[in-house]
Design a protein around this motif. Structure first.
Motif, mmCIF file in Angstrom:
data_model
loop_
_atom_site.group_PDB
_atom_site.id
_atom_site.type_symbol
_atom_site.label_atom_id
_atom_site.label_comp_id
_atom_site.label_asym_id
_atom_site.label_seq_id
_atom_site.Cartn_x
_atom_site.Cartn_y
_atom_site.Cartn_z
ATOM 1 N N ILE A 176 0.848 -1.201 0.000
ATOM 2 C CA ILE A 176 0.000 0.000 0.000
ATOM 3 C C ILE A 176 0.886 1.256 0.000
ATOM 4 C CG2 ILE A 176 -1.638 1.353 1.390
ATOM 5 C CD1 ILE A 176 -2.987 -1.287 2.157
ATOM 6 N N ALA A 227 3.858 1.559 -1.212
ATOM 7 C CA ALA A 227 4.416 1.727 -2.560
ATOM 8 C C ALA A 227 3.377 2.346 -3.487
ATOM 9 C CB ALA A 227 4.879 0.374 -3.103
ATOM 10 N N GLY A 228 2.147 1.880 -3.407
ATOM 11 C CA GLY A 228 1.082 2.413 -4.256
ATOM 12 C C GLY A 228 0.771 3.874 -3.959
ATOM 13 N N MET A 229 0.865 4.252 -2.699
ATOM 14 C CA MET A 229 0.527 5.635 -2.335
ATOM 15 C C MET A 229 1.522 6.659 -2.882
ATOM 16 S SD MET A 229 -0.801 5.105 1.532
ATOM 17 C CE MET A 229 -1.960 6.407 1.755
ATOM 18 N N ILE A 231 2.397 6.723 -5.780
ATOM 19 C CA ILE A 231 1.890 7.036 -7.118
ATOM 20 C C ILE A 231 0.703 7.978 -6.919
ATOM 21 C CG2 ILE A 231 0.901 6.056 -9.231
ATOM 22 C CD1 ILE A 231 2.348 3.374 -8.287
ATOM 23 N N GLY A 232 0.953 9.228 -7.077
ATOM 24 C CA GLY A 232 0.002 10.255 -6.683
ATOM 25 C C GLY A 232 0.664 11.245 -5.735
ATOM 26 N N GLY A 233 1.966 11.022 -5.489
ATOM 27 C CA GLY A 233 2.767 12.041 -4.821
ATOM 28 C C GLY A 233 2.825 11.989 -3.314
ATOM 29 N N LYS A 234 2.267 10.939 -2.709
ATOM 30 C CA LYS A 234 2.340 10.863 -1.246
ATOM 31 C C LYS A 234 3.732 10.368 -0.814
ATOM 32 C CE LYS A 234 -1.584 12.347 -1.471
ATOM 33 N NZ LYS A 234 -1.629 13.820 -1.365
ATOM 34 N N SER A 241 11.156 -0.874 -7.712
ATOM 35 C CA SER A 241 10.207 0.049 -8.342
ATOM 36 C C SER A 241 10.534 1.515 -8.066
ATOM 37 C CB SER A 241 8.780 -0.266 -7.866
ATOM 38 O OG SER A 241 8.352 -1.527 -8.361
ATOM 39 N N ASP A 242 11.644 1.762 -7.374
ATOM 40 C CA ASP A 242 12.102 3.138 -7.096
ATOM 41 C C ASP A 242 11.031 3.978 -6.398
ATOM 42 O OD1 ASP A 242 14.520 2.661 -8.670
ATOM 43 O OD2 ASP A 242 13.218 2.808 -10.425
ATOM 44 N N LYS A 243 10.374 3.410 -5.407
ATOM 45 C CA LYS A 243 9.293 4.140 -4.743
ATOM 46 C C LYS A 243 9.799 4.903 -3.515
ATOM 47 C CE LYS A 243 6.240 2.888 -7.681
ATOM 48 N NZ LYS A 243 6.333 3.708 -8.912
#
Lengths: 317, 281
Positions: free
Chosen positions: A67, A69-71, A73-76, A102-104
């Protein structure tokens, strides 16, 4: 000799909590995720101030890393919080694929690292996490030494773009670095100048190194003490400059000697300036139940162990 | 109204791309890729609202996450043919120095890909995170994800499935490719998973089924219904019943082509069954 004053024992995890609280006020992109250890991680204040930016994941660390990592995406800027064991070993592949590869821009914030977690015992006392995290390409690895430095590091990593592993601990320990001090990722802090031996320490061992240096000074041994808060990227210049003067080194960490700070330092020395080195670290073992002080004594992670290591390394110069 | 013939032509071309990509490097996963060709074509050309140019944050557009990354051939073909990157680049699939890695990654900067996948079971958590970010950003666009049915054997999925329902992630449509096959055989033989629909429903999801998962019109109809179910306090699951290897007769209804490339002769047979429509890369 320069001396440092303990302004009162405090836990490093509370430094993290204080930093997170400040970030909540100053950076609206910061979000916090926790896997059912909000109190232990000192994330309560952030949660109270910003309930919409606090995510209680439940006891599901793998899901928490995904989660987070996904966040991004959208700048968080997600800060995950749980114990070091559950922050690393339990979720290694999630960090590897969804965060590091994934370079998060995820900040993995890990409390209760090492044996100083104490009575809960070896199931919870990870001594392998620095190795696990430093092996991941692109991962920054930080192990802070006291409350003030942990707070400063928490603020600093929010400004750094990229995955970070921030390691801290449970017990109340000496708080001696400057309040609201600067924190420069990858930059070692020389605490004491010395000529005979270099002591490079990280985390809870930094204060022990300072204590050791005082005793050594009384015995006529001049120890240079360096606080390496960032294990990766390692401040190679600071280490090489110091050993070019002292000619020997002791590394000190609350971690297995395999995969820890000491091995990173060894590589630098082997490549550029082969130098006698002694290791203050656990000896490829699990921890056990006990008080933090008992365990630091038993596993050779305190001031007296550092003093002995200095004497050993001096003989090898 | 979508032009079904155009989508059919694109699907046929995508099948050719898949076969040629895996044949060239004698590796890759054609079976699941072929089974999901219609789904990908529908998603990227009709279902999702996407912006002209790619940026990682994807604010103001729908986002897609592929969890079962081994079906990268279909993903790459559809992305290229939707102009995310040059179609010629499909020539580099699985070759050294390529952006088209065996499994998708952001590491090489390939437009269209927002997360690495391949190690299974991680994509739903990532999709949930992106969905949470959309909510925080007050962005009303949706998150789509795709997962294999065998992939549901990974435990992290069930952490994510529980979370998505418990936290009312209702801007998420997770599709399960229900082809009943995995590398070692039929899912029912490898590890029977029981009734997947009932499992998702028991966790609190809205579940829709697309019985003909290789029929473009059925997919478009089913996904439109799924879209209509978003925003109602529940995550949406689509069970897409597909045929692994669809469109190449000797690859259909078997796990044999899960991770095996056709030889020269098999390639020719497969291509003969899928005429060049839009031009090979």
């Amino acid at each position: 000799m320069k001396t440092y004053t303990n302004t009162g024992n405090k836990d490093t995890r509370s430094g993290f909590g204080a930093g997170l609280t400040e970030l909540g006020k100053t950076n609206e992109n910061v979000v916090a995720l926790c896997a059912d250890l909000t109190g232990s991680l000192k994330m309560d204040e952030f949660k109270a101030n910003h309930p919409e930016r606090f995510f209680q994941i439940g006891i599901a660390e793998a899901n928490m890393i995904g989660i987070a990592a996904g966040m991004t995406i959208g700048g968080k800027i997600p800060f995950t919080g749980t114990f070091a064991n559950f922050s690393t070993g339990r979720v290694y592949d999630q960090i590897r694929q969804s965060v590091a590869y994934s370079d998060k821009n995820v900040k993995i914030c890990a409390s209760h690292a090492g044996v100083t977690l104490g009575e809960d015992g070896a199931t919870h006392q990870i001594l392998e996490d620095i190795g696990l995290m430093k092996m991941l390409p692109g991962m920054t690895v930080i192990n802070t030494c006291d409350y003030n430095q942990t707070k400063a590091a928490t603020l600093a990593i929010a400004k750094h773009h990229g995955p970070v592993y921030l390691r801290f601990g449970r017990p109340k320990v000496a708080n001696f670095t400057p309040e609201d001090g600067d924190f420069e990722i990858g930059k070692a802090v020389k605490l004491i100048d010395g000529n005979d031996v270099t002591i490079v320490a990280t985390g809870h061992l930094v204060w022990e190194a300072l204590e050791a240096s005082k005793v050594l000074h009384e015995q006529g041994i001049s120890a240079e003490v360096i606080n390496i808060h960032t294990i990766k990227p390692l401040d190679e210049t600071a280490i090489l400059q110091s050993v070019s003067k002292t000619g020997c080194i002791v590394t000190a960490e609350e971690h297995n000697y395999l995969g820890g700070l000491g091995e990173s330092v060894s590589r630098v020395l082997a490549l550029h300036n082969p130098t006698p080195q002694e290791f203050i670290a656990t000896n490829d073992t699990f921890g056990e139940s006990g008080t933090p002080a008992q365990l630091m004594e038993k596993y050779g992670l305190n001031s007296s162990a550092i003093q002995q290591a200095v004497k050993n390394v001096l003989k090898r110069k | 109204m979508p032009n079904i013939q155009q989508l059919e032509d694109l699907t046929t071309q995508v099948r050719r791309d898949i076969l040629r990509m895996v044949h060239k490097v004698n590796s890759g996963h054609p079976g699941g890729s072929l089974g999901c060709a219609e789904f990908f074509v529908s998603l990227f050309n009709e279902i999702m609202e996407t912006k002209e140019s790619f940026d990682m944050d994807g604010i103001g557009e729908d986002l897609f996450f592929l969890s079962n990354g081994h079906i990268s051939p279909v993903y790459y073909s559809v992305l290229a043919r939707a102009n995310y990157f040059p179609v010629d680049e499909l020539n580099t699939f699985r070759l050294v120095n390529s952006r088209l890695q065996g499994h998708p990654t952001t590491h090489e900067g390939l437009p269209g890909v927002r997360i690495a996948s391949g190690s299974l079971g991680q994509g739903m958590s990532v999709a949930i995170g992106a969905a949470e970010a959309k909510k925080l950003n007050k962005d009303n666009h949706l998150i789509y994800s795709l997962h294999g049915d065998g992939e549901l054997q990974e435990g992290q999925n069930w952490e994510a499935i529980m979370y998505a329902a418990g936290k009312k992630i209702d801007n998420l449509i997770s599709t399960i490719d229900l082809n009943g096959q995995q590398i070692d055989g039929a899912t029912d033989d490898v590890l029977p998973m029981g009734n997947i629909k009932e499992k998702f429903e028991a966790f609190g999801w809205t579940v829709l089924e697309i019985e003909e998962g290789n029929n473009l019109e059925a997919i478009l109809y089913g996904m439109a219904k799924a879209k209509a179910e978003t925003g109602k306090g529940k995550p949406v699951c689509v069970l897409l019943k597909t045929i692994m290897g669809n469109g190449v007769d000797f690859m259909m209804h078997t796990h044999a082509w899960h991770g095996k490339a056709p030889n020269d002769e098999q390639l020719e047979i497969g291509l003969a069954q899928n005429a060049e429509t839009l031009g090979d890369y």
